[in-house]
Design a protein around this motif. Structure first.
Motif, PDB file in Angstrom:
ATOM      1  N   CYS A  59       4.407  12.862   5.082  1.00 34.35           N
ATOM      2  CA  CYS A  59       3.868  12.125   3.986  1.00 34.35           C
ATOM      3  C   CYS A  59       3.514  12.740   2.790  1.00 34.35           C
ATOM      4  N   GLY A  60       3.526  14.001   2.864  1.00 36.99           N
ATOM      5  CA  GLY A  60       3.174  15.011   1.702  1.00 36.99           C
ATOM      6  C   GLY A  60       4.428  15.582   1.042  1.00 36.99           C
ATOM      7  N   SER A  61       5.628  15.304   1.512  1.00 38.66           N
ATOM      8  CA  SER A  61       6.903  15.790   1.068  1.00 38.66           C
ATOM      9  C   SER A  61       7.897  14.599   1.027  1.00 38.66           C
ATOM     10  N   ASN A  62       7.213  13.387   0.964  1.00 33.40           N
ATOM     11  CA  ASN A  62       8.216  12.295   0.715  1.00 33.40           C
ATOM     12  C   ASN A  62       7.769  11.451  -0.041  1.00 33.40           C
ATOM     13  N   SER A  63       8.167  10.629  -0.948  1.00 29.85           N
ATOM     14  CA  SER A  63       7.416   9.449  -1.677  1.00 29.85           C
ATOM     15  C   SER A  63       7.810   8.099  -1.081  1.00 29.85           C
ATOM     16  N   GLY A  64       6.705   7.174  -1.196  1.00 31.38           N
ATOM     17  CA  GLY A  64       6.848   5.927  -0.804  1.00 31.38           C
ATOM     18  C   GLY A  64       7.724   5.216  -1.954  1.00 31.38           C
ATOM     19  N   ARG A  65       8.278   5.708  -2.992  1.00 31.17           N
ATOM     20  CA  ARG A  65       9.183   5.194  -3.645  1.00 31.17           C
ATOM     21  C   ARG A  65      10.446   5.260  -3.184  1.00 31.17           C
ATOM     22  N   ASP A 108      10.085   4.332   3.718  1.00 29.63           N
ATOM     23  CA  ASP A 108       9.056   3.842   4.138  1.00 29.63           C
ATOM     24  C   ASP A 108       8.223   5.032   5.088  1.00 29.63           C
ATOM     25  N   LYS A 109       7.321   5.320   4.851  1.00 31.69           N
ATOM     26  CA  LYS A 109       6.723   6.513   5.595  1.00 31.69           C
ATOM     27  C   LYS A 109       6.142   5.839   7.084  1.00 31.69           C
ATOM     28  N   CYS A 110       5.627   4.665   7.006  1.00 36.27           N
ATOM     29  CA  CYS A 110       5.338   4.048   8.480  1.00 36.27           C
ATOM     30  C   CYS A 110       6.468   4.325   9.580  1.00 36.27           C
ATOM     31  N   ALA A 163     -10.971  12.695  -4.661  1.00 39.42           N
ATOM     32  CA  ALA A 163      -9.455  13.016  -4.466  1.00 39.42           C
ATOM     33  C   ALA A 163      -8.762  13.530  -5.884  1.00 39.42           C
ATOM     34  N   ALA A 164      -7.976  14.405  -5.664  1.00 38.79           N
ATOM     35  CA  ALA A 164      -7.418  14.901  -6.986  1.00 38.79           C
ATOM     36  C   ALA A 164      -5.827  14.537  -6.820  1.00 38.79           C
ATOM     37  N   ILE A 165      -5.320  13.654  -7.795  1.00 35.55           N
ATOM     38  CA  ILE A 165      -3.966  13.088  -7.487  1.00 35.55           C
ATOM     39  C   ILE A 165      -3.093  13.250  -8.883  1.00 35.55           C
ATOM     40  N   ARG A 166      -2.048  13.766  -8.552  1.00 35.61           N
ATOM     41  CA  ARG A 166      -1.310  14.013  -9.847  1.00 35.61           C
ATOM     42  C   ARG A 166      -0.570  12.955 -10.295  1.00 35.61           C
ATOM     43  N   PRO A 167      -0.168  12.911 -11.590  1.00 39.54           N
ATOM     44  CA  PRO A 167       0.263  11.596 -12.041  1.00 39.54           C
ATOM     45  C   PRO A 167       1.574  11.054 -11.453  1.00 39.54           C
ATOM     46  N   GLN A 168       2.320  11.856 -10.823  1.00 37.65           N
ATOM     47  CA  GLN A 168       3.524  11.373 -10.634  1.00 37.65           C
ATOM     48  C   GLN A 168       3.633  11.000  -9.111  1.00 37.65           C
ATOM     49  N   ARG A 169       2.493  10.772  -8.310  1.00 33.19           N
ATOM     50  CA  ARG A 169       2.382  10.369  -7.258  1.00 33.19           C
ATOM     51  C   ARG A 169       2.462   8.987  -7.058  1.00 33.19           C
ATOM     52  N   TYR A 170       3.147   8.102  -6.403  1.00 28.73           N
ATOM     53  CA  TYR A 170       3.577   6.628  -6.166  1.00 28.73           C
ATOM     54  C   TYR A 170       2.119   6.123  -5.716  1.00 28.73           C
ATOM     55  N   THR A 171       1.373   6.891  -4.921  1.00 33.06           N
ATOM     56  CA  THR A 171       0.007   6.533  -4.493  1.00 33.06           C
ATOM     57  C   THR A 171      -0.804   6.332  -5.712  1.00 33.06           C
ATOM     58  N   LYS A 172      -0.613   6.929  -6.725  1.00 33.92           N
ATOM     59  CA  LYS A 172      -1.615   6.877  -7.664  1.00 33.92           C
ATOM     60  C   LYS A 172      -1.627   5.611  -8.290  1.00 33.92           C
ATOM     61  N   PHE A 208       0.779  -0.980   0.188  1.00 31.93           N
ATOM     62  CA  PHE A 208      -0.080  -0.307   0.117  1.00 31.93           C
ATOM     63  C   PHE A 208       0.921   1.135  -0.096  1.00 31.93           C
ATOM     64  N   ASN A 209       0.343   2.264  -0.172  1.00 32.33           N
ATOM     65  CA  ASN A 209       0.938   3.619  -0.079  1.00 32.33           C
ATOM     66  C   ASN A 209      -0.009   4.781   0.344  1.00 32.33           C
ATOM     67  N   THR A 210       0.651   5.650   0.896  1.00 36.48           N
ATOM     68  CA  THR A 210      -0.183   6.934   1.457  1.00 36.48           C
ATOM     69  C   THR A 210       0.410   8.325   1.214  1.00 36.48           C
ATOM     70  N   MET A 211      -0.374   9.123   1.009  1.00 39.46           N
ATOM     71  CA  MET A 211       0.038  10.349   0.808  1.00 39.46           C
ATOM     72  C   MET A 211      -0.839  11.431   1.522  1.00 39.46           C
ATOM     73  N   THR A 212      -0.337  12.653   1.784  1.00 39.69           N
ATOM     74  CA  THR A 212      -1.190  13.814   2.139  1.00 39.69           C
ATOM     75  C   THR A 212      -1.852  14.536   0.887  1.00 39.69           C
ATOM     76  N   ALA A 213      -3.211  14.915   1.273  1.00 41.12           N
ATOM     77  CA  ALA A 213      -3.936  15.768   0.427  1.00 41.12           C
ATOM     78  C   ALA A 213      -4.592  16.710   1.138  1.00 41.12           C
ATOM     79  N   SER A 214      -4.809  17.980   0.519  1.00 38.97           N
ATOM     80  CA  SER A 214      -5.638  19.080   1.034  1.00 38.97           C
ATOM     81  C   SER A 214      -6.649  19.623   0.018  1.00 38.97           C
ATOM     82  N   TRP A 215      -6.564  18.868  -1.199  1.00 39.93           N
ATOM     83  CA  TRP A 215      -7.517  19.444  -2.104  1.00 39.93           C
ATOM     84  C   TRP A 215      -8.474  18.164  -2.210  1.00 39.93           C
TER      85      TRP A 215
HETATM   86  C1  LIG Z   1      -0.540  19.755   2.761  1.00 41.16           C
HETATM   87  C2  LIG Z   1      -0.377  18.879   1.262  1.00 41.16           C
HETATM   88  C3  LIG Z   1      -1.457  18.809   0.559  1.00 41.16           C
HETATM   89  C4  LIG Z   1      -1.280  18.124  -0.664  1.00 41.16           C
HETATM   90  N1  LIG Z   1      -2.199  17.614  -1.532  1.00 41.16           N
HETATM   91  C5  LIG Z   1      -2.172  16.999  -2.697  1.00 41.16           C
HETATM   92  C6  LIG Z   1      -3.228  16.596  -3.405  1.00 41.16           C
HETATM   93  O1  LIG Z   1      -4.317  17.079  -3.197  1.00 41.16           O
HETATM   94  N2  LIG Z   1      -2.979  16.141  -4.496  1.00 41.16           N
HETATM   95  C7  LIG Z   1      -1.750  15.618  -4.806  1.00 41.16           C
HETATM   96  O2  LIG Z   1      -1.671  15.017  -5.991  1.00 41.16           O
HETATM   97  N3  LIG Z   1      -0.918  15.814  -4.008  1.00 41.16           N
HETATM   98  C8  LIG Z   1      -0.939  16.465  -2.946  1.00 41.16           C
HETATM   99  N4  LIG Z   1       0.275  16.708  -2.239  1.00 41.16           N
HETATM  100  C9  LIG Z   1       1.677  16.214  -2.439  1.00 41.16           C
HETATM  101  C10 LIG Z   1       1.897  14.911  -2.102  1.00 41.16           C
HETATM  102  O3  LIG Z   1       1.341  14.480  -0.645  1.00 41.16           O
HETATM  103  C11 LIG Z   1       3.426  14.608  -2.136  1.00 41.16           C
HETATM  104  O4  LIG Z   1       4.026  14.774  -3.315  1.00 41.16           O
HETATM  105  C12 LIG Z   1       3.822  12.989  -1.712  1.00 41.16           C
HETATM  106  O5  LIG Z   1       4.993  13.120  -1.477  1.00 41.16           O
HETATM  107  C13 LIG Z   1       3.392  11.988  -2.725  1.00 41.16           C
HETATM  108  O6  LIG Z   1       3.621  10.831  -2.034  1.00 41.16           O
HETATM  109  P1  LIG Z   1       4.017   9.315  -2.787  1.00 41.16           P
HETATM  110  O7  LIG Z   1       4.880   9.439  -4.198  1.00 41.16           O
HETATM  111  O8  LIG Z   1       4.391   8.356  -1.993  1.00 41.16           O
HETATM  112  O9  LIG Z   1       2.608   9.113  -3.462  1.00 41.16           O
HETATM  113  C14 LIG Z   1       0.094  17.373  -1.072  1.00 41.16           C
HETATM  114  C15 LIG Z   1       1.213  17.771  -0.151  1.00 41.16           C
HETATM  115  C16 LIG Z   1       1.290  18.528   1.069  1.00 41.16           C
HETATM  116  C17 LIG Z   1       2.282  18.565   1.820  1.00 41.16           C
END
Ligand SMILES: Cc1cc2nc3c(=O)[nH]c(=O)nc-3n(C[C@H](O)[C@H](O)[C@H](O)COP(=O)(O)O)c2cc1C
Length: 176
Positions: A98-104, A107-109, A64-73, A43-50
């Motif tokens: 969890c929002g500034s480091n990638s699970g790639r 290990d976020k846990c 949930a709005a996820i950019r293509p480069q997120r590992y979580t995607k 599994f993987n997790t990431m922070t989102a505020s949108w």
């Molecule tokens: C406060 C905050 C909000 C974020 N919101 C989003 C979001 O809504 N969508 C998104 O794609 N990335 C968002 N991000 C960026 C991802 O959380 C970040 O790129 C993360 O490292 C991705 O991890 P992953 O590569 O393990 O999936 C946000 C980051 C922060 C700090």
């Protein structure tokens, strides 16, 4: 990994009740959430505020709005479910991590102390205050040509990394 049924803190809410006292502007936009997908096997997790919560196709839904480069995607794409989970204010540092480091890469846990818990076939974390289990209904990548306010393209998508909007039906809600 424990199952949520083994933890004493959580109770399952009636979904119709779950919206009460749940201000999404504050909960998502200001306090942030974790978007998690996968299973006990991976599994993987990431922070989102949108994101959004509301009604679509007569169902209680989130987006949930996820950019293509997120590992979580890739975990969202390859699983039927994802979870949104919400935390007490003192988890801000963990959510920022969890929002500034990638699970790639990390290990976020291990780095945050977040403890994964199996929830109805998906994954969230024991420290959550609230967990929404969501079943994917619809996914669509935003396109440059669809923007009516063209200034958003320059301010948010300089590299063309348009979000995919995942609509998920809320199929269960757990709260402490
Ligand atoms: C406060 C905050 C909000 C974020 N919101 C989003 C979001 O809504 N969508 C998104 O794609 N990335 C968002 N991000 C960026 C991802 O959380 C970040 O790129 C993360 O490292 C991705 O991890 P992953 O590569 O393990 O999936 C946000 C980051 C922060 C700090």
């Amino acid at each position: 990994m424990k199952n949520i049924s083994e933890l004493t803190g959580f109770r399952k809410l009636d979904i119709a009740e779950a919206g009460k006292d749940f201000d999404v502007f504050t909960k998502i936009g200001a306090e942030w959430m974790l978007v998690t997908a996968g299973t006990e096997k991976g599994f993987n997790t990431m922070t989102a505020s949108w994101g959004f919560a509301g009604i679509m196709w007569n169902k209680p839904c989130v987006i949930a709005a996820i950019r293509p480069q997120r590992y979580t995607k890739r975990f969202i794409d390859s699983n039927e479910l994802f979870t949104l989970s919400f935390y007490p204010a003192d988890f801000r540092k963990e959510l920022a991590f969890c929002g500034s480091n990638s699970g790639r890469d990390v290990d976020k846990c291990e780095k945050t102390g977040l403890v994964p818990v199996a929830v109805d076939g998906s994954v969230a974390f024991e420290q959550a205050q609230r967990i929404l289990v969501c079943r994917k209904l619809y996914a669509q990548q935003m396109t440059e040509s669809s923007f009516i306010d063209r200034t958003i393209i320059d301010s948010q998508y300089r590299t063309g990394d348009y979000h995919t909007a995942y609509y998920g039906e809320i199929i269960a809600v757990y709260e402490k």
